[in-house]
Motif scaffolding. Structure first.
Motif, PDB file in Angstrom:
ATOM      1  N   ARG A 103     -33.508   0.386  -4.370  1.00 34.94           N
ATOM      2  CA  ARG A 103     -32.611  -0.314  -3.451  1.00 34.94           C
ATOM      3  C   ARG A 103     -33.214  -0.269  -2.057  1.00 34.94           C
ATOM      4  NH1 ARG A 103     -28.440   1.831  -0.564  1.00 34.94           N
ATOM      5  NH2 ARG A 103     -28.543   3.764  -1.801  1.00 34.94           N
ATOM      6  N   GLY A 104     -33.796  -1.384  -1.655  1.00 36.45           N
ATOM      7  CA  GLY A 104     -34.559  -1.417  -0.421  1.00 36.45           C
ATOM      8  C   GLY A 104     -33.778  -1.058   0.819  1.00 36.45           C
ATOM      9  N   SER A 105     -32.491  -1.334   0.834  1.00 33.59           N
ATOM     10  CA  SER A 105     -31.696  -1.017   2.020  1.00 33.59           C
ATOM     11  C   SER A 105     -31.627   0.475   2.279  1.00 33.59           C
ATOM     12  CB  SER A 105     -30.276  -1.584   1.872  1.00 33.59           C
ATOM     13  OG  SER A 105     -29.634  -1.031   0.724  1.00 33.59           O
ATOM     14  N   ALA A 106     -31.922   1.281   1.256  1.00 33.92           N
ATOM     15  CA  ALA A 106     -31.869   2.738   1.413  1.00 33.92           C
ATOM     16  C   ALA A 106     -33.031   3.256   2.249  1.00 33.92           C
ATOM     17  CB  ALA A 106     -31.868   3.420   0.047  1.00 33.92           C
ATOM     18  N   PHE A 107     -34.102   2.464   2.377  1.00 30.79           N
ATOM     19  CA  PHE A 107     -35.266   2.931   3.127  1.00 30.79           C
ATOM     20  C   PHE A 107     -35.844   1.831   4.010  1.00 30.79           C
ATOM     21  CE2 PHE A 107     -36.192   2.010  -1.307  1.00 30.79           C
ATOM     22  CZ  PHE A 107     -37.176   1.039  -1.255  1.00 30.79           C
ATOM     23  N   SER A 108     -34.966   0.909   4.468  1.00 37.18           N
ATOM     24  CA  SER A 108     -35.335  -0.124   5.448  1.00 37.18           C
ATOM     25  C   SER A 108     -36.521  -0.966   4.998  1.00 37.18           C
ATOM     26  CB  SER A 108     -35.639   0.519   6.812  1.00 37.18           C
ATOM     27  OG  SER A 108     -34.547   1.268   7.270  1.00 37.18           O
ATOM     28  N   TRP A 109     -36.477  -1.414   3.755  1.00 35.84           N
ATOM     29  CA  TRP A 109     -37.546  -2.246   3.192  1.00 35.84           C
ATOM     30  C   TRP A 109     -37.650  -3.563   3.944  1.00 35.84           C
ATOM     31  CZ3 TRP A 109     -41.537  -2.200  -0.158  1.00 35.84           C
ATOM     32  CH2 TRP A 109     -41.969  -3.409  -0.714  1.00 35.84           C
ATOM     33  N   ARG A 110     -38.857  -3.880   4.420  1.00 29.55           N
ATOM     34  CA  ARG A 110     -39.133  -5.163   5.061  1.00 29.55           C
ATOM     35  C   ARG A 110     -40.391  -5.734   4.437  1.00 29.55           C
ATOM     36  NH1 ARG A 110     -39.159  -4.530  11.461  1.00 29.55           N
ATOM     37  NH2 ARG A 110     -39.758  -6.721  11.221  1.00 29.55           N
ATOM     38  N   ALA A 111     -40.302  -6.953   3.915  1.00 25.53           N
ATOM     39  CA  ALA A 111     -41.427  -7.564   3.226  1.00 25.53           C
ATOM     40  C   ALA A 111     -41.768  -8.903   3.866  1.00 25.53           C
ATOM     41  CB  ALA A 111     -41.103  -7.750   1.743  1.00 25.53           C
ATOM     42  N   ASP A 112     -42.109  -8.854   5.153  1.00 20.82           N
ATOM     43  CA  ASP A 112     -42.401 -10.059   5.922  1.00 20.82           C
ATOM     44  C   ASP A 112     -43.891 -10.331   6.040  1.00 20.82           C
ATOM     45  OD1 ASP A 112     -39.621 -10.307   6.500  1.00 20.82           O
ATOM     46  OD2 ASP A 112     -39.839  -8.832   8.111  1.00 20.82           O
ATOM     47  N   GLY A 113     -44.706  -9.554   5.333  1.00 17.79           N
ATOM     48  CA  GLY A 113     -46.146  -9.706   5.429  1.00 17.79           C
ATOM     49  C   GLY A 113     -46.743  -8.697   6.387  1.00 17.79           C
ATOM     50  N   ALA A 114     -48.065  -8.715   6.479  1.00 21.99           N
ATOM     51  CA  ALA A 114     -48.783  -7.806   7.366  1.00 21.99           C
ATOM     52  C   ALA A 114     -50.011  -8.516   7.913  1.00 21.99           C
ATOM     53  CB  ALA A 114     -49.199  -6.536   6.627  1.00 21.99           C
ATOM     54  N   LEU A 115     -50.424  -8.085   9.096  1.00 20.92           N
ATOM     55  CA  LEU A 115     -51.563  -8.699   9.762  1.00 20.92           C
ATOM     56  C   LEU A 115     -52.696  -7.681   9.855  1.00 20.92           C
ATOM     57  CD1 LEU A 115     -51.697 -11.593  11.046  1.00 20.92           C
ATOM     58  CD2 LEU A 115     -51.575 -10.450  13.260  1.00 20.92           C
ATOM     59  N   VAL A 116     -53.846  -8.040   9.324  1.00 21.22           N
ATOM     60  CA  VAL A 116     -55.050  -7.222   9.463  1.00 21.22           C
ATOM     61  C   VAL A 116     -55.870  -7.883  10.562  1.00 21.22           C
ATOM     62  CG1 VAL A 116     -57.066  -6.251   8.314  1.00 21.22           C
ATOM     63  CG2 VAL A 116     -54.962  -6.655   7.014  1.00 21.22           C
ATOM     64  N   ALA A 117     -55.856  -7.287  11.756  1.00 19.79           N
ATOM     65  CA  ALA A 117     -56.426  -7.937  12.934  1.00 19.79           C
ATOM     66  C   ALA A 117     -57.814  -7.397  13.255  1.00 19.79           C
ATOM     67  CB  ALA A 117     -55.507  -7.738  14.135  1.00 19.79           C
TER      68      ALA A 117
END
Length: 408
Positions: A103-117
Motif C-alpha cells: 500500500r503505497g500511501s503507507a510510505f509516500s510512494w511517488r512514481a513520477d519518474g526520475a532524472l539522471v542529469a
C-alpha cells in the motif's frame, strides 16, 4: 537494553523458529515478508540490533531507481550487455513489486519518474549513447537536452539528462516499517546478535538477553556482516554517506528525483517542500571510507556548493538537518549473495553499494526462495559470491571503480 527481574520471569531464555533473519533494513524485512508469502506456516523471527531502518535503509534519500549505482553505459562496459540488461530488469522488478504488493500511501510512494542529469558534457554524451542499450533492455527513457533538463527541475548548469519514466521515490523508513509489519514475522528490535554457534541442526544466535535457535538463518547485513560471518569479510567494506535537509521552499520546484554527476550527487523535494540533498563523497573518498556515523564540514560544504550552483534559488533556504550513514560496498559494485562457508543452512546478502532501495524488495524474494526452495532461484547468478572465487572474475571485480556510487 536491560531487563528487570519481573520482566525476566516472563521471557523465554531461548526461542525456536524455522527461519531467523538478522538485519532490520529493507533487505531483511523484505526477506521476512516473502518468507511469509512463500510459506505462511513458517515461524520466522526478525532480529535487529537497534530499531527497524536504523542504518542505511532509514538514512537515504528514498530513491527507487533502476539499474545499478552507475550509468548504464558503465554497466555495459563493466559487466557486458547481457548482465547489465539483467541487472536493470531485476531492479525494474523490484520497483514493480513494490507498486503491486504494498500500500503505497503507507510510505509516500511517488512514481513520477526520475532524472539522471549530466554534470559535464562528457557525461551527457555517455547518457545519450547509452539510450539505445537502455531501450533494448526495455527501459522507458528519453534524452533531454540542457535547456529541457534545466527547465524541468528549475536548475542551472546541467548539460542534459535521461528521463526514466519508471523512477520512483519513497519514505524509506516508513517502507521498511510497513514491510516488516506485513511480514507476519516476530520482530525483535534492540536484539543485537553477539555470536553465532553452528550445530548439526542449525544455529543458535546469542543476544544480550536471549538465545534464538533455527535450522536456517539469513544474514541481511551491510558492513556489520563480517562481525558474524568473518569468512566473507573480503566482499564488503564500510563507506559513509552524508546528506542534509533544507527548510521548505516556497513552491514545488524539483518535481522528480534527480541523480547527477555519475551518482556523485542527488536531490529530491519532499511533499513538505523540503529539499533532501546528498553525495559529495567522490571529492573526499579517503575520509569517507569509514564506519563512523558523523558529518564533516568538508563534505557538507561540497553538498551545499552543489545545491547552490545548480539550483540558484536555493541559497535562501536554511539548513534544518545534517546526517550521515554507513553502507556496505562490494568489490565490483553488485550485491553479493551466498551461503555461509561450511554452513549452507546460513545465507547472506550484502554489498548493495548505496543502492539498496533499488534492489531490496526483490532481493528479499530471492533470499526467501534460496532459503525455502530446493532449486536455485532465478537471478542468483547475478549476485553469487562465488564470482570472486574465479581468479579471472576476481581480478575484474577488483578493477578500479570509476563510477561515483551514491546512497540514494
Amino acid at each position: 537494553m536491560t531487563v528487570s527481574i519481573w520482566q525476566q520471569a516472563h521471557q523465554k531464555r531461548e526461542a525456536a523458529y524455522d527461519v531467523i533473519v538478522v538485519g532490520g533494513g529493507i533487505v531483511g524485512c523484505s526477506t521476512a515478508y516473502w518468507l511469509g508469502r512463500r510459506a505462511p506456516s513458517l515461524d520466522v523471527a526478525l532480529l535487529e540490533a537497534r530499531t527497524l531502518g536504523a542504518e542505511a535503509s532509514g538514512r537515504n534519500a528514498g530513491f527507487v531507481l533502476q539499474g545499478t549505482h552507475a550509468d548504464y553505459r558503465t554497466d555495459v562496459e563493466r559487466y557486458g550487455k547481457r548482465t547489465a540488461r539483467r541487472l536493470w530488469q531485476f531492479t525494474r522488478e523490484n520497483r514493480d513489486l513494490l507498486a503491486a504488493e504494498l500500500r503505497g500511501s503507507a510510505f509516500s510512494w511517488r512514481a513520477d519518474g526520475a532524472l539522471v542529469a549530466a554534470g559535464t558534457a562528457e557525461e551527457d554524451e555517455r547518457l545519450r549513447t547509452s539510450l539505445p542499450h537502455l531501450r533494448a533492455a526495455g527501459a522507458p527513457a528519453v534524452h533531454l537536452d540542457a535547456e529541457e533538463t534545466n527547465d524541468r527541475i528549475g536548475a542551472s548548469g546541467f548539460h542534459g539528462s535521461l528521463f526514466v519514466t519508471t523512477g520512483a521515490a519513497v519514505n524509506p523508513l516508513h517502507l521498511v516499517q510497513h514491510v516488516a509489519a506485513k511480514s507476519g514475522a516476530d520482530v525483535h528490535t534492540q536484539h543485537p546478535v553477539e555470536h553465532v554457534r553452528w550445530g548439526e541442526t542449525g544455529a543458535v544466535l546469542g543476544t544480550p538477553d536471549r538465545h534464538f535457535r533455527a535450522p536456517r538463518v539469513v544474514f541481511a547485513l551491510g558492513p556489520a556482516l563480517p562481525e558474524l560471518v568473518p569468512a566473507v569479510s573480503s566482499v564488503v567494506r564500510s563507506v559513509r554517506a552524508q546528506m542534509l535537509a533544507t527548510a521548505p521552499a516556497d513552491a514545488v520546484r524539483i518535481p522528480v528525483p534527480v541523480y547527477s554527476h555519475r551518482g556523485g550527487f542527488y536531490v529530491r523535494q519532499r511533499e513538505d517542500r523540503r529539499l533532501l540533498v546528498g553525495g559529495g563523497r567522490h571529492a573526499h573518498r579517503a575520509a569517507e571510507e569509514t564506519s563512523r556515523d558523523a558529518t564533516t564540514p568538508a563534505v557538507q560544504a561540497t553538498i551545499e556548493r552543489y545545491l547552490h550552483t545548480h539550483f540558484p534559488w536555493s541559497p535562501s533556504l536554511g539548513i534544518e538537518q545534517r546526517w550521515s550513514g554507513t553502507m556496505g560496498f562490494s568489490p565490483d559494485g553488485r550485491p553479493v549473495v551466498g551461503r555461509v562457508p561450511e554452513h549452507p543452512e546460513g545465507v547472506f546478502a550484502t554489498g548493495f553499494t548505496g543502492h539498496g532501495m533499488g534492489y531490496g524488495f526483490r532481493m528479499g524474494r530471492l533470499l526467501a526462495d534460496l532459503v525455502s526452495a530446493n532449486e536455485t532461484p532465478e537471478a542468483l547468478d547475478l549476485f553469487a559470491a562465488s564470482r570472486f572465487e574465479d581468479p579471472d572474475a576476481k581480478q575484474a571485480g577488483a578493477a578500479p571503480d570509476r563510477s561515483r556510487p551514491t546512497d540514494s
